[in-house]
Design a protein around this motif. Structure first.
Motif, short mmCIF file in Angstrom:
data_model
loop_
_atom_site.label_atom_id
_atom_site.label_comp_id
_atom_site.label_asym_id
_atom_site.label_seq_id
_atom_site.Cartn_x
_atom_site.Cartn_y
_atom_site.Cartn_z
N MET A 40 17.10 41.92 -16.56
CA MET A 40 16.87 40.57 -17.07
C MET A 40 17.39 39.52 -16.09
O MET A 40 16.69 38.54 -15.78
CB MET A 40 17.56 40.39 -18.42
N LEU A 41 18.58 39.71 -15.56
CA LEU A 41 19.14 38.74 -14.62
C LEU A 41 18.33 38.72 -13.31
O LEU A 41 18.14 37.65 -12.72
CB LEU A 41 20.60 39.05 -14.34
N SER A 42 17.84 39.88 -12.90
CA SER A 42 17.00 39.93 -11.70
C SER A 42 15.72 39.15 -11.90
O SER A 42 15.30 38.36 -11.04
CB SER A 42 16.69 41.39 -11.35
N ASN A 43 15.06 39.34 -13.04
CA ASN A 43 13.83 38.62 -13.35
C ASN A 43 14.06 37.12 -13.47
O ASN A 43 13.27 36.31 -12.99
CB ASN A 43 13.19 39.16 -14.63
N MET A 44 15.18 36.75 -14.12
CA MET A 44 15.48 35.33 -14.27
C MET A 44 15.79 34.69 -12.91
O MET A 44 15.40 33.55 -12.65
CB MET A 44 16.65 35.13 -15.23
N ALA A 45 16.48 35.43 -12.04
CA ALA A 45 16.80 34.91 -10.71
C ALA A 45 15.52 34.72 -9.90
O ALA A 45 15.37 33.72 -9.19
CB ALA A 45 17.76 35.85 -9.99
N CYS A 46 14.60 35.66 -10.00
CA CYS A 46 13.31 35.52 -9.29
C CYS A 46 12.55 34.30 -9.81
O CYS A 46 11.98 33.54 -9.01
CB CYS A 46 12.48 36.78 -9.46
N SER A 47 12.53 34.11 -11.11
CA SER A 47 11.84 32.96 -11.68
C SER A 47 12.50 31.65 -11.24
O SER A 47 11.81 30.67 -10.95
CB SER A 47 11.85 33.04 -13.21
N LEU A 48 13.82 31.64 -11.20
CA LEU A 48 14.53 30.44 -10.77
C LEU A 48 14.22 30.11 -9.31
O LEU A 48 13.99 28.95 -8.96
CB LEU A 48 16.04 30.62 -10.96
N ILE A 49 14.17 31.11 -8.48
CA ILE A 49 13.88 30.88 -7.06
C ILE A 49 12.44 30.43 -6.85
O ILE A 49 12.16 29.52 -6.06
CB ILE A 49 14.20 32.15 -6.24
#
Length: 166
Positions: free
Chosen positions: A20-29
């Motif tokens: 979840m944190l990986s996906n959210m970080a990708c979306s944020l970037i």
């Protein structure tokens, strides 16, 4: 006992939380701003800021380390090209969390988290209001405006007087 275990588990298993944190970080970037709950945003901030710091050193090893966290080539490329160029001179604090209220369904604290250097609205600095007494310049600027208003008033009455005379 959970002594010295301070990060938020977010009611998820370790693998679910990491994904979840990986996906959210990708979306944020990719999108530069995402809307989420306050708890997830705080956890994401601790997750993504070290990755942004790692991107300042553009080496093969740092790219591999960041890719091991993000697992998205597009996000890694975006991070090392666009984001890196904006945050290169910043010593830290790459993200900002702004609360937006409560979710209607379950009253969760909602917020958006964004990359600081990519928000044009917040980047514009407001002029600081100074407390001074009224200067001659402001009084002089008001005086012509008042005289123009007086000059316009008789002009507006003249057509009405002509209509009454007819």
């Amino acid at each position: 006992m959970r002594h010295n275990k301070k990060f938020n588990h977010l009611s998820r298993t370790a693998s679910h939380r990491a994904a979840m944190l990986s996906n959210m970080a990708c979306s944020l970037i990719k999108h530069k701003r995402i809307t989420t709950t306050l708890a997830k945003a705080k956890a994401l901030k601790k997750y993504v800021e070290p990755l942004i710091t790692k991107s300042k050193d553009d080496t093969m090893n740092s790219r591999r380390v960041v890719f091991s966290y993000l697992q998205d080539k597009v996000a890694v490329t975006e991070l090392f090209r666009e984001v890196r160029s904006k945050v290169l001179d910043r010593p830290g604090g790459y993200t900002r969390i702004i609360k937006t209220g409560f979710r209607a369904s379950d009253a969760s604290d909602m917020c958006f988290i964004e990359l600081v250097d990519f928000d044009e609205n917040m980047a514009k600095t407001k002029k600081k209001a100074t407390r001074t007494r009224r200067s001659k310049k402001s009084a002089a600027a008001e005086a012509p405006a008042a005289s123009e208003a007086v000059a316009e008033a008789p002009v507006a009455e003249a057509p009405a007087a002509e209509q009454a005379a007819e």
